[in-house]
Motif scaffolding. Structure first.
Motif, mmCIF file in Angstrom:
data_model
loop_
_atom_site.group_PDB
_atom_site.id
_atom_site.type_symbol
_atom_site.label_atom_id
_atom_site.label_comp_id
_atom_site.label_asym_id
_atom_site.label_seq_id
_atom_site.Cartn_x
_atom_site.Cartn_y
_atom_site.Cartn_z
ATOM 1 N N ASN A 1 3.298 4.207 -2.050
ATOM 2 C CA ASN A 1 3.548 4.843 -3.343
ATOM 3 C C ASN A 1 5.029 4.734 -3.697
ATOM 4 O O ASN A 1 5.885 4.538 -2.832
ATOM 5 C CB ASN A 1 3.159 6.317 -3.280
ATOM 6 C CG ASN A 1 1.652 6.500 -3.144
ATOM 7 O OD1 ASN A 1 0.887 5.902 -3.883
ATOM 8 N ND2 ASN A 1 1.235 7.327 -2.181
ATOM 9 N N ASP B 1 2.240 14.860 -1.848
ATOM 10 C CA ASP B 1 0.949 14.178 -1.710
ATOM 11 C C ASP B 1 1.139 12.665 -1.563
ATOM 12 O O ASP B 1 0.371 11.997 -0.885
ATOM 13 C CB ASP B 1 0.055 14.456 -2.930
ATOM 14 C CG ASP B 1 -0.263 15.939 -3.074
ATOM 15 O OD1 ASP B 1 -0.135 16.672 -2.070
ATOM 16 O OD2 ASP B 1 -0.614 16.369 -4.198
ATOM 17 N N MET B 2 2.175 12.149 -2.200
ATOM 18 C CA MET B 2 2.405 10.703 -2.186
ATOM 19 C C MET B 2 3.146 10.208 -0.945
ATOM 20 O O MET B 2 2.914 9.102 -0.472
ATOM 21 C CB MET B 2 3.202 10.286 -3.428
ATOM 22 C CG MET B 2 2.461 10.486 -4.736
ATOM 23 S SD MET B 2 3.562 10.354 -6.158
ATOM 24 C CE MET B 2 3.785 8.577 -6.227
ATOM 25 N N GLY C 1 0.806 -1.226 0.000
ATOM 26 C CA GLY C 1 0.000 0.000 0.000
ATOM 27 C C GLY C 1 0.833 1.267 0.000
ATOM 28 O O GLY C 1 0.394 2.300 0.507
HETATM 29 C C1 LIG Z 1 -0.338 7.668 -2.253
HETATM 30 O O1 LIG Z 1 -0.502 8.837 -3.034
HETATM 31 C C2 LIG Z 1 -1.838 9.353 -3.055
HETATM 32 C C3 LIG Z 1 -1.806 10.600 -3.918
HETATM 33 O O2 LIG Z 1 -1.330 10.312 -5.190
HETATM 34 C C4 LIG Z 1 -2.332 9.654 -1.670
HETATM 35 O O3 LIG Z 1 -3.673 10.051 -1.724
HETATM 36 C C5 LIG Z 1 -2.176 8.447 -0.781
HETATM 37 O O4 LIG Z 1 -2.507 8.773 0.555
HETATM 38 C C6 LIG Z 1 -0.743 7.952 -0.811
HETATM 39 N N1 LIG Z 1 -0.602 6.741 -0.044
HETATM 40 C C7 LIG Z 1 0.177 6.652 1.024
HETATM 41 C C8 LIG Z 1 0.249 5.317 1.708
HETATM 42 O O5 LIG Z 1 0.843 7.588 1.442
#
Ligand SMILES: *[C@@H]1O[C@H](CO)[C@@H](O)[C@H](O)[C@H]1NC(C)=O
Ligand SMILES: *[C@@H]1O[C@H](CO)[C@@H](O)[C@H](O)[C@H]1NC(C)=O
Ligand SMILES: *[C@@H]1O[C@H](CO)[C@@H](O)[C@H](O)[C@H]1NC(C)=O
Ligand SMILES: *[C@@H]1O[C@H](CO)[C@@H](O)[C@H](O)[C@H]1NC(C)=O
Ligand SMILES: [Zn+2]
Length: 503
Positions: free
Chosen positions: A390, A429-430, A388
């Motif tokens: 990114n 954001d990631m 899970g």
């Molecule tokens: C992964 O990236 C998305 C935005 O692209 C974000 O909404 C999500 O929370 C991120 N996942 C994690 C585990 O940080």
């Protein structure tokens, strides 16, 4: 039964190096037998041994070791040739030696070139111009300024015919491009120039390395295109520009050592290899770069001894990465074709815990890298996805120790958390963190200490490293077979070999 002396060690003996045979003890044949009674390694279980508090403990020890460099350098460092690096090698070696029934451990010593710059100045006409001395530049004669007219070199200054007659006794002004900075410096020296100034062919300042020293190299500095343009116009108009260059520097050779540990168990003709670099830059202790990758591998090497493997697992701790991938280049250059073919893939782990991290995966592709590189890339992606998390792709462009492997037909790849690149809002954001800032604001600086490491990212990436090792230690089923010791893939033109620009 196979010889217990690995061919690896035999193949790396050359005149200029001293390779120690791996430790051998009377019990090693029993050790191999008893390793059969260990359970086969399992990724989930190996990952289960990884805890950030253990990594943190090792990082604190490594920082103490870096402090051994303070007497000579005035601050903690683990640069090759320093007490801090010697201490690092002792730490790695003595930790591994506790498992000498499980691993064949060897030292591979080679000579590395080390440069140190104490000061420099460039004056063009009546103005001082901002200039970066190239790494591994020789000093100006007697470490004193040279005074001479500036002479414009034709084209990129890669050929003798680019140098006008009056380049002799001049300061040569050369455009970046086509050939390496080292080749330009050499050509300028052969043409009789007293020093060389290379100007950028893109906007922005220019700093790089001359690479392997040559007796024809002259003191060489880089300047920006913007700074160079007015002088180029004047020279083209036939003006004479009296100038001076001063560089105070030394270039010396020092012996340094790669450490290699290979499981005694597992198919010795099919090895998964993983490496990190044991050295830091001279400016700081290098706890993230690459204390983290080196310690991740050490921690995994320790826990792997609880298990058996079907394939052999080979760990490497490279020296001289920061001087231009010297240790890994040397290692690969010493492999016979037969030994080369035993390495099914090489995985590079450099900077695992940048404070403003991204989970970066080298974008290795079978279309331009040895076949198998892409399968390895996908193993990382699948793991991040399954957990899970990114990830982003980063260029597979020669900036770390995988370079020599992929140039010699060995599939490669790896993960990282970022150096002096700038984090975008999208990446915030990631992954969280700060946009517009470096992934590692302490990259190659004194502040690359224990506090500089993000423990959460480090633990996650160390689990992924454990997964990569456990996966291939169990089987290469479905992983492409090695075909060649050469790469027939398209070689990308990259101006990087290691952390610095060379052209
Ligand atoms: C992964 O990236 C998305 C935005 O692209 C974000 O909404 C999500 O929370 C991120 N996942 C994690 C585990 O940080
Ligand atoms: C590996 O270990 C985990 C946890 O003990 C177990 O659930 C899994 O089935 C094992 N995998 C294999 C292939 O044995
Ligand atoms: C290998 O190098 C380490 C670290 O410098 C040293 O402690 C060890 O004695 C060396 N081993 C051999 C067999 O030379
Ligand atoms: C060097 O020679 C070139 C012509 O080849 C000339 O344009 C330039 O002015 C000369 N420079 C000096 C410093 O004499
Ligand atoms: Zn590094």
């Amino acid at each position: 039964m196979k010889s217990l002396i690995p061919l690896l060690a035999l193949s790396t003996i050359v005149a200029s190096s001293t390779v120690q045979r791996p430790l051998q003890d009377a019990s090693s044949s029993e050790a191999v037998v008893s390793s059969k009674s260990r359970p086969l390694v399992n990724s989930t279980q190996l990952q289960g041994h990884i805890h950030s508090d253990n990594l943190l403990k090792r990082a604190k020890e490594l920082y103490k070791i870096a402090e051994l460099g303070t007497a000579e350098y005035g601050h903690p460092t683990r640069v090759i040739g320093s007490e801090g690096h010697a201490g690092t090698l002792n730490y790695l070696y003595s930790t591994l030696s506790q498992y000498s029934d499980y691993y064949d451990i060897s030292n591979q010593t080679f000579y590395a070139t080390l440069g140190k710059i104490f000061g420099s100045r460039l004056v063009l006409g009546s103005a001082q111009v901002t200039a970066s001395p190239m790494s591994l530049t020789p000093p100006t004669p007697k470490k004193e300024p040279v005074y001479a007219p500036l002479v414009l070199v034709a084209n990129e200054g890669c050929n003798p015919s680019d140098y006008p007659k009056n380049a002799t006794g001049s300061i040569a002004l050369i455009r970046r491009g086509i050939c390496s900075f080292g080749a330009k410096s050499e050509a300028a020296g052969r043409a009789g120039a007293l020093a060389a100034v290379v100007y950028n062919n893109y906007p922005g300042s220019l700093s790089g390395t001359l690479g392997d020293p040559s007796k024809y190299h002259v003191a060489t500095v880089g300047i920006s295109n913007e700074d160079a343009q007015p002088y180029i116009k004047d020279l083209e108009a036939g003006k004479i520009i009296p100038s001076s260059v001063w560089v105070d520097a030394i270039v010396r050779r020092t012996p340094t050592t790669n450490i290699i540990a290979q499981t005694k168990g597992g198919d010795q003709a099919n090895c998964v290899m993983a490496g990190g670099h044991s050295d830091s830059v001279s400016e700081g202790p290098g706890i993230n770069d690459d204390g983290t990758g080196s310690l991740s591998l050490l921690e995994i090497a320790v826990h792997l001894t609880k298990y058996s493997t079907e394939n052999c697992v080979r760990f490497a701790w490279w020296a001289g990465e920061e001087e231009g991938l010297l240790g890994s280049d040397y290692y690969v250059s010493q492999l016979s074709s037969e030994e080369n073919m035993k390495i099914r893939l090489f995985m590079d782990y450099d900077m695992m815990a940048s404070p403003n991290y991204a989970y970066q995966v080298y974008d290795a592709r079978n279309s331009r890298n040895p076949v198998g590189s892409q399968e390895l890339r996908d193993l990382y992606i699948d793991w991040y996805t399954a957990n899970g998390l990114n990830y982003t792709y980063i260029p597979f462009d020669g900036r770390s120790d995988y370079d020599a492997f992929i140039k010699h037909g060995i599939p490669g790849g790896g993960i990282a958390t970022g150096a002096e690149g700038i984090k975008t809002q999208k990446e915030v954001d990631m992954f969280g963190g700060r946009a517009g800032a470096w992934y590692d604001p302490c990259y190659h600086q004194l502040c690359d200490d224990v506090q500089n490491c993000n423990l959460g990212a480090w633990e996650i990436n160390t689990k992924l490293i454990a997964h990569s090792i456990a996966t291939y230690a169990v089987t290469f089923d479905g992983f492409p077979k090695r075909t060649s010791v050469k790469t027939d893939a398209v070689t990308e033109d990259s101006p990087y070999h290691g952390p610095e620009l060379f052209m």
